[in-house]
Design an enzyme around this catalytic site. Structure first.
Site, PDB file in Angstrom:
ATOM      1  N   SER A   1       0.862  -1.187   0.000  1.00 28.01           N
ATOM      2  CA  SER A   1       0.000   0.000   0.000  1.00 28.01           C
ATOM      3  C   SER A   1       0.895   1.233   0.000  1.00 28.01           C
ATOM      4  CB  SER A   1      -0.863   0.005   1.271  1.00 28.01           C
ATOM      5  OG  SER A   1      -1.420   1.289   1.496  1.00 28.01           O
TER       6      SER A   1
ATOM      7  N   TYR B   1      -2.342  -0.934  10.566  1.00 24.98           N
ATOM      8  CA  TYR B   1      -2.310  -1.230   9.117  1.00 24.98           C
ATOM      9  C   TYR B   1      -1.015  -0.692   8.504  1.00 24.98           C
ATOM     10  CZ  TYR B   1      -4.055  -1.193   4.238  1.00 24.98           C
ATOM     11  OH  TYR B   1      -4.223  -1.384   2.879  1.00 24.98           O
TER      12      TYR B   1
END
Ligand code: NAI
Ligand code: BGC
Length: 266
Positions: A151, A164
């Site tokens: 990401s 995350y």
């Protein structure tokens, strides 16, 4: 361009929805056999496999929780039974377990780590063992290819999502270290780091006009990403077209990592 992926086999984790589903379909369009892995959405997984078959591809559906070692073993052994070999792993499955830092429970922290980091470790380790055993064969120049779905948050800090961001930051160093260690075995390992792509994981960020407009201020290119944008890169990284690439992270984000705040200041 001929990707020469026809007849090769891929496992795509978390491919009943979103980016995984688009990658599975994109690889199948190139003639690959695909193992569609899902965690809980049985119907969507079978719908994905049916779509692959309607394109003339071969697909099997395997339920497995990527954070559980025994499930990962089952996933790879079902692939072996159905197709006899493996060429590509797309370690895509992931989730968010969001909370303000001071409110974050250990359970939320562990959930993100177990699925987003440990899940990729377990799948990549299993794939690397198979690739090493198979060696380079008629299917292409590499013994195997591992693609980690990372990401932009392996690089952009993210308040309210510390677990995350920490997991995706971990994916970046895990991927680079694996690439260094496995290169001599002709195993290529690379990451895709998407920006905001329209899927269920971030519906809150694009689901209303107000939310979307706010999101677009972070994207210089002026549009939200589509799952197919990611599938196109996945096909490239899976194929020999990228044979000289290993240990790289490709940001595919409409410019989200370009410090968009500095367009009008600094
Ligand atoms: P999604 O929520 O549609 O897909 C995630 C998939 O992973 C789901 O099918 C879910 O069932 C599966 N999954 C969750 N836990 C699992 C487990 N324990 N075992 C097996 N599968 C499991 O969302 P999306 O966007 O398609 O996410 C896919 C990947 O892309 C994730 O790793 C996410 O972090 C990453 N990503 C997504 C971005 C976006 O903007 N949509 C941006 C950057 C990265
Ligand atoms: C997250 C999405 C977010 C995107 C850009 C992804 O890793 O899962 O929720 O929209 O990054 O911030």
């Amino acid at each position: 361009m001929d990707t020469k992926l026809k007849g090769q086999t891929a496992i795509v984790t978390g491919s009943s929805t979103g980016l995984g589903q688009a990658c599975a379909i994109g690889l199948a369009k190139e003639g690959m056999n695909v193992v569609v892995n899902y965690h809980s959405s049985d119907e969507e997984a079978h719908a994905t496999a049916e779509q692959i078959e309607s394109l003339g591809g071969r697909a099997i559906v395997v339920q497995a929780d990527v954070s559980k070692e025994e499930d990962v073993e089952k996933l790879f052994s079902e692939c072996e039974k159905a197709f006899g070999h493996l060429d590509v792993l797309v370690a895509n499955a992931g989730l968010q377990a969001d909370a303000a830092f001071t409110e974050m429970t250990l359970e939320q922290w562990n959930k993100a780590m177990e699925v987003d980091l440990t899940g990729q470790f377990l799948c990549a380790r299993h794939a690397a063992r198979i690739f090493r055993k198979q060696g380079v064969h008629q299917h292409g120049r590499a013994a195997g290819k591992i693609i980690c779905m990372s990401s932009v948050h392996d690089r952009i800090p993210w308040a309210g999502h510390v677990n995350y961001a920490a997991a995706k930051g971990g994916v970046k160093m895990m991927m680079e270290s694996m690439a260094q260690e496995l290169a001599a075995d002709k195993i290529r390992v690379n990451s895709i780091s998407p920006g905001a792509i329209k899927t269920d994981i971030n519906k809150k960020a694009w689901g209303t006009p107000d939310a979307l407009n706010k999101l677009l201020t972070l994207i210089p290119y002026g549009r939200i990403g589509e799952a197919e944008d990611i599938a196109n890169l996945c096909v490239f990284l899976a194929s020999d077209l990228s044979d000289y690439m290993t240990g790289t992270t490709t940001y595919i984000d409409g410019g989200m990592t370009l410090y968009p705040g500095f367009r009008h200041g600094g």
